[in-house]
Design a protein around this motif. Structure first.
Motif, PDB file in Angstrom:
ATOM      1  N   PRO B  41     -29.012 -41.846 -39.019  1.00  0.00           N
ATOM      2  CA  PRO B  41     -29.716 -40.890 -38.167  1.00  0.00           C
ATOM      3  C   PRO B  41     -29.498 -41.182 -36.683  1.00  0.00           C
ATOM      4  O   PRO B  41     -29.386 -42.339 -36.289  1.00  0.00           O
ATOM      5  N   PHE B  42     -29.444 -40.112 -35.899  1.00  0.00           N
ATOM      6  CA  PHE B  42     -29.272 -40.244 -34.457  1.00  0.00           C
ATOM      7  C   PHE B  42     -30.617 -40.657 -33.849  1.00  0.00           C
ATOM      8  O   PHE B  42     -31.622 -39.978 -34.046  1.00  0.00           O
ATOM      9  N   VAL B  43     -30.627 -41.766 -33.119  1.00  0.00           N
ATOM     10  CA  VAL B  43     -31.900 -42.302 -32.628  1.00  0.00           C
ATOM     11  C   VAL B  43     -32.268 -41.681 -31.280  1.00  0.00           C
ATOM     12  O   VAL B  43     -31.488 -41.711 -30.332  1.00  0.00           O
ATOM     13  N   ILE B  44     -33.461 -41.099 -31.229  1.00  0.00           N
ATOM     14  CA  ILE B  44     -33.980 -40.542 -29.981  1.00  0.00           C
ATOM     15  C   ILE B  44     -35.049 -41.481 -29.449  1.00  0.00           C
ATOM     16  O   ILE B  44     -36.079 -41.693 -30.095  1.00  0.00           O
ATOM     17  N   TYR B  45     -34.765 -42.093 -28.293  1.00  0.00           N
ATOM     18  CA  TYR B  45     -35.696 -43.105 -27.766  1.00  0.00           C
ATOM     19  C   TYR B  45     -36.038 -42.876 -26.291  1.00  0.00           C
ATOM     20  O   TYR B  45     -36.880 -43.553 -25.733  1.00  0.00           O
ATOM     21  N   ASP B  46     -35.347 -41.903 -25.661  1.00  0.00           N
ATOM     22  CA  ASP B  46     -35.683 -41.560 -24.266  1.00  0.00           C
ATOM     23  C   ASP B  46     -35.191 -40.144 -23.982  1.00  0.00           C
ATOM     24  O   ASP B  46     -34.663 -39.475 -24.880  1.00  0.00           O
ATOM     25  N   ASN B  48     -32.656 -39.029 -22.240  1.00  0.00           N
ATOM     26  CA  ASN B  48     -31.207 -38.822 -22.379  1.00  0.00           C
ATOM     27  C   ASN B  48     -30.793 -38.706 -23.838  1.00  0.00           C
ATOM     28  O   ASN B  48     -30.001 -37.833 -24.200  1.00  0.00           O
ATOM     29  N   SER B  49     -31.327 -39.602 -24.669  1.00  0.00           N
ATOM     30  CA  SER B  49     -30.957 -39.533 -26.090  1.00  0.00           C
ATOM     31  C   SER B  49     -31.555 -38.279 -26.737  1.00  0.00           C
ATOM     32  O   SER B  49     -30.989 -37.734 -27.686  1.00  0.00           O
ATOM     33  N   LEU B  50     -32.668 -37.811 -26.202  1.00  0.00           N
ATOM     34  CA  LEU B  50     -33.243 -36.546 -26.713  1.00  0.00           C
ATOM     35  C   LEU B  50     -32.275 -35.394 -26.450  1.00  0.00           C
ATOM     36  O   LEU B  50     -31.984 -34.583 -27.329  1.00  0.00           O
ATOM     37  N   LYS B  51     -31.745 -35.383 -25.221  1.00  0.00           N
ATOM     38  CA  LYS B  51     -30.820 -34.319 -24.844  1.00  0.00           C
ATOM     39  C   LYS B  51     -29.562 -34.366 -25.722  1.00  0.00           C
ATOM     40  O   LYS B  51     -29.121 -33.350 -26.261  1.00  0.00           O
ATOM     41  N   ALA B  52     -29.038 -35.581 -25.904  1.00  0.00           N
ATOM     42  CA  ALA B  52     -27.845 -35.747 -26.748  1.00  0.00           C
ATOM     43  C   ALA B  52     -28.167 -35.357 -28.189  1.00  0.00           C
ATOM     44  O   ALA B  52     -27.364 -34.703 -28.860  1.00  0.00           O
ATOM     45  N   GLY B  53     -29.356 -35.747 -28.645  1.00  0.00           N
ATOM     46  CA  GLY B  53     -29.767 -35.445 -30.021  1.00  0.00           C
ATOM     47  C   GLY B  53     -29.900 -33.960 -30.250  1.00  0.00           C
ATOM     48  O   GLY B  53     -29.528 -33.445 -31.307  1.00  0.00           O
ATOM     49  N   GLU B  54     -30.415 -33.264 -29.239  1.00  0.00           N
ATOM     50  CA  GLU B  54     -30.596 -31.817 -29.389  1.00  0.00           C
ATOM     51  C   GLU B  54     -29.249 -31.106 -29.543  1.00  0.00           C
ATOM     52  O   GLU B  54     -29.161 -30.063 -30.175  1.00  0.00           O
ATOM     53  N   GLU B  55     -28.203 -31.701 -28.948  1.00  0.00           N
ATOM     54  CA  GLU B  55     -26.874 -31.096 -29.115  1.00  0.00           C
ATOM     55  C   GLU B  55     -26.261 -31.482 -30.450  1.00  0.00           C
ATOM     56  O   GLU B  55     -25.554 -30.707 -31.077  1.00  0.00           O
ATOM     57  N   ILE B  57     -27.897 -32.772 -33.392  1.00  0.00           N
ATOM     58  CA  ILE B  57     -28.630 -32.481 -34.625  1.00  0.00           C
ATOM     59  C   ILE B  57     -28.608 -30.976 -34.913  1.00  0.00           C
ATOM     60  O   ILE B  57     -28.825 -30.167 -34.020  1.00  0.00           O
ATOM     61  N   LYS B  58     -28.328 -30.666 -36.164  1.00  0.00           N
ATOM     62  CA  LYS B  58     -28.353 -29.246 -36.540  1.00  0.00           C
ATOM     63  C   LYS B  58     -29.760 -28.905 -37.008  1.00  0.00           C
ATOM     64  O   LYS B  58     -30.134 -29.176 -38.139  1.00  0.00           O
ATOM     65  N   ALA B 137     -34.657 -33.407 -41.403  1.00  0.00           N
ATOM     66  CA  ALA B 137     -34.138 -33.767 -42.731  1.00  0.00           C
ATOM     67  C   ALA B 137     -33.313 -35.051 -42.703  1.00  0.00           C
ATOM     68  O   ALA B 137     -32.304 -35.177 -43.406  1.00  0.00           O
ATOM     69  N   GLY B 138     -33.727 -36.003 -41.884  1.00  0.00           N
ATOM     70  CA  GLY B 138     -33.064 -37.303 -41.860  1.00  0.00           C
ATOM     71  C   GLY B 138     -31.878 -37.382 -40.913  1.00  0.00           C
ATOM     72  O   GLY B 138     -31.219 -38.415 -40.834  1.00  0.00           O
ATOM     73  N   GLN B 139     -31.617 -36.310 -40.177  1.00  0.00           N
ATOM     74  CA  GLN B 139     -30.490 -36.363 -39.229  1.00  0.00           C
ATOM     75  C   GLN B 139     -30.833 -37.176 -37.982  1.00  0.00           C
ATOM     76  O   GLN B 139     -29.952 -37.653 -37.282  1.00  0.00           O
ATOM     77  N   GLY B 140     -32.122 -37.262 -37.686  1.00  0.00           N
ATOM     78  CA  GLY B 140     -32.542 -37.984 -36.486  1.00  0.00           C
ATOM     79  C   GLY B 140     -33.682 -38.941 -36.764  1.00  0.00           C
ATOM     80  O   GLY B 140     -34.356 -38.845 -37.799  1.00  0.00           O
TER      81      GLY B 140
END
Lengths: 21, 271
Positions: B41-46, B48-55, B57-58, B137-140
């Protein structure tokens, strides 16, 4: 109660009906 | 023969659970342990990672006006979408409980109105560990610290759920135990406004017996588990009450926030 909970009621009758996500 | 019936009931609830819910505890633990063979899973911890995750994660739903909306509101909207989806899944599960669809239709509505959030928070524990929770669904995987760092009042939404989850997960339940437990939660005969309590209590009684036997078989070393699990039902009610209060606050203070009509129905006159 059914009147105030139209979507829940619809899901109970047919859970495949869309809930406009 | 009686215990054979209770085992058949347990098996039935476990099968319905697997059918109704796309992510089980077993699947979630496998993803968190990196044992699925899929991408971790893509880890969202701040931010910047939220922004990257939003791109990366489907997401199943992409809310409109996403880009210009504040981070906290975006996260909250995604929680709402997931909750609405969960209500649909729980409804499907409830309908599979033997006898549920023969109850008075008003009572079915009441049981779901009061039960869905208790079920959601029980099952959310399967997606959580002490450091965060699986999303999409476990992607993040969103960290607990990140959720705590959001601005008020959004930082207060998830922390009580983590605290409950740590205690609940400490019981070491498996998916079959959880399946029967959530059926017990749904069939609570003391919900306000029920018309015909007796058939609900009768259904709950047989599910309770199935739960007691299931726990005896799957956790022979924990004779107190059944009693401990039933105590958790009180904690669940407390969490839902606090959650509803927090939502009332959010609706008053956050002009931008809209609440999904299904959730409006459920929260209205709840507690």
């Amino acid at each position: 109660l059914k009147e105030k909970h139209k979507i829940l009621h619809r899901l109970l009758q047919d859970s495949t009906s869309p809930v406009d996500l | 023969p009686e215990s054979a019936d209770l085992r058949a009931l347990a098996k039935h609830m476990f099968e319905s659970y697997n059918k109704a819910f796309p992510i089980t505890k077993a699947k979630s633990r496998a993803i968190m342990a990196g044992k699925t063979g899929d991408k971790s899973p893509f880890v969202i911890y701040d931010m910047n990672s939220l922004k990257a995750g939003e791109e990366r994660i489907k997401f199943k739903q992409t809310p409109l006006q996403e880009q210009n909306t504040e981070v906290e509101i975006r996260i909250f909207q995604r929680c709402q979408f997931r909750s609405v989806e969960a209500v649909r899944e729980i409804t499907e599960f409830a309908k599979s409980i033997p006898g549920f669809i023969n109850l008075d239709l008003n009572d079915q509505v009441t049981l779901l109105k009061y039960g869905v959030h208790e079920v959601i928070f029980s099952m959310l524990a399967s997606l959580m560990n002490k450091d965060g929770l699986l999303i999409a669904a476990g992607q993040g995987f969103m960290t607990r610290e990140f959720l705590k760092s959001l601005r008020k009042p959004f930082c207060d939404i998830m922390e009580p759920k983590f605290e409950f989850a740590m205690k609940f997960n400490g019981l070491g339940l498996n998916d079959c135990d959880i399946a029967i437990f959530i059926a017990v939660v749904i069939l609570s005969g003391d919900r306000p406004g029920l018309i015909n309590v007796k058939p609900i209590e009768e259904l709950q009684d047989s599910i309770l017996q199935a739960l007691a036997l299931q726990l005896k078989i799957s956790h022979p070393d924990s004779p107190q588990l059944f009693a401990k699990l039933l105590q958790k039902m009180t904690d669940l009610r407390q969490i839902v009450t606090e959650h509803v209060q927090l939502l009332h606050t959010i609706r008053k203070t956050e002009a931008e926030m809209s609440l999904h009509p299904l959730l409006q129905e459920i929260y209205k006159d709840l507690y």
